[in-house]
Structures are given as C-alpha cells and as structure tokens.
Design an enzyme around this catalytic site. Sequence first.
Site, short mmCIF file in Angstrom:
data_model
loop_
_atom_site.label_atom_id
_atom_site.label_comp_id
_atom_site.label_asym_id
_atom_site.label_seq_id
_atom_site.Cartn_x
_atom_site.Cartn_y
_atom_site.Cartn_z
N SER A 22 0.86 -1.18 0.00
CA SER A 22 0.00 0.00 0.00
C SER A 22 0.89 1.23 0.00
O SER A 22 1.99 1.21 0.55
CB SER A 22 -0.90 0.02 1.24
OG SER A 22 -1.56 1.28 1.37
N TYR A 66 -1.72 0.13 10.38
CA TYR A 66 -1.76 -0.28 8.99
C TYR A 66 -0.56 0.27 8.23
O TYR A 66 0.08 -0.45 7.45
CB TYR A 66 -3.06 0.20 8.35
CG TYR A 66 -3.24 -0.19 6.90
CD1 TYR A 66 -3.57 -1.50 6.55
CD2 TYR A 66 -3.09 0.75 5.89
CE1 TYR A 66 -3.75 -1.85 5.22
CE2 TYR A 66 -3.27 0.41 4.56
CZ TYR A 66 -3.59 -0.90 4.22
OH TYR A 66 -3.76 -1.25 2.90
#
Length: 248
Positions: free
Chosen positions: A142, A155
Amino acid sequence: MRLKHQVAIVTGAGRNIGEEIAKLFAAEGAAVAIVDLDQGRGEHVANAIRASGGQAESFVTDVSKGDAVAALVDAVLTRFGRIDILVNNVAISDNKHIFDISEDEWDRVLAVTLKSQFLMGKHVGQQMAKQGSGGRIVNIGSTSGFVGRGRAVAYSAAKGGVANLTRAMAAQLAPHKIRVNAIVPNKIGSPVGKDEFDPTRPVLNMAKRPTARGSKGGVIPGKRRFFFRLWRQPIRRRRRLGDGFIVT
C-alpha cells in the site's frame, strides 16, 4: 491462457482486490485456492468461478497463525497437487491515531496484514522450493507503507514492513527460482476490511495529481496488462506502484 495447469493461492480472496485477482487467475486457466476467514464470502467467490467454467476451492484459514497456514498448504496440496503462485493480499486496517489505538488493536493489524505474509511466504515458499520448478509470490502492499498518513498508524507500519519483507523474501528465495514482487495500490475498491465501496470516501491524496484517480468497486484498471507485467520482471527486488503517481 497464461496460467493453464498452474495452482494459485490468494489470501483475502472473498472480496475486493483478492476476489478480482482470484477471478483473473481463474480466467487465465489457473486452479485457485480461495482463502478467507469468512466461509460465506469464500464460497461465494469459488462458486462464481466454477459457474464461469473455472477451477476453485474455498479454504477457511486464519493466516495469522502458523499452524493454520501449515495446514492450509497441506490442504491445497491434497486438493490440487502443487502450488505455483501465491498472492498475499489479506489485510485489515485500524483507522486510528497513535494516541487512540490499543495494544490489542495494534497487534491484530500487524498479525493479519504483515505476519500473515511472512507465514504464507515461508510455508508456501518451502513447498515451491521442494517442487523444484520455481514459483511466483506477489505481496500486496500500500502507498500507506511509503507515505505518512494522518490516521491508520498500525496499517501504515504493517505495510511499511511488507515493503522490506518483499525485498528480503526476493533475495532469499531467488536461488530457488521463486520470483517475489509487490504491487502497491492506492484507494482500490472498498476500504480495507469493508464490503461496500462508499462513494463519499475521501480520496484527497489521489487528488494531488490532476491525472490521478482511485478505482471503485474492487476493479483494477488494466488489471491483466498491469498484473502480468510482473511475470516478466527480474527475479527479485521489484515493486509496482498503482498509486496514481502519488509516490515517485
């Protein structure tokens, strides 16, 4: 069919990016192991692939647990006989500021989003090495792993770990002819861990460049061309950003 006679495992394949990748692989001839903790979602995707003439089987597994991952590999081998491709896709997010996230929340996000990629890479990599014919591993990263975010601290940390885990895996598995790459998307489909795309979802980071745009509904633009370019990359230390040129 570029993947005929090959067997692929896709984690988190019950929705969003994982579902799209699983269906893409099946359309290209692969037998696909649909791995998801939610049995209903996994069976739904497997049934859709079979209804389209493809091969798929659903496996309910907590990929953050080593024993469960080892059992999964055995189950896939029993069903399909070999493993040629692994896509480490599953992830969850916290959407929390560092002041607000609990220790348990931090541990869970790191376990599902980062530790699972280590465990799957280890056990599937061992099987690929044993087969002696090489293999392909794709880790889904990501842009949160490369750019500081105002939220989702766990995250971001996990996806930063995925970036360097991919480099280490690539270096260590290259002697076994196992190619390891990462795809680094930004704002594709519904938010991590959610079922539905929210049209009001903020995509301010995607608006930084006039040509940038997010992808809705789990659809990956130019997915065949983009994904299969990885198959022709050098055997190690590669990542592909699908971020609308946010990271340059």
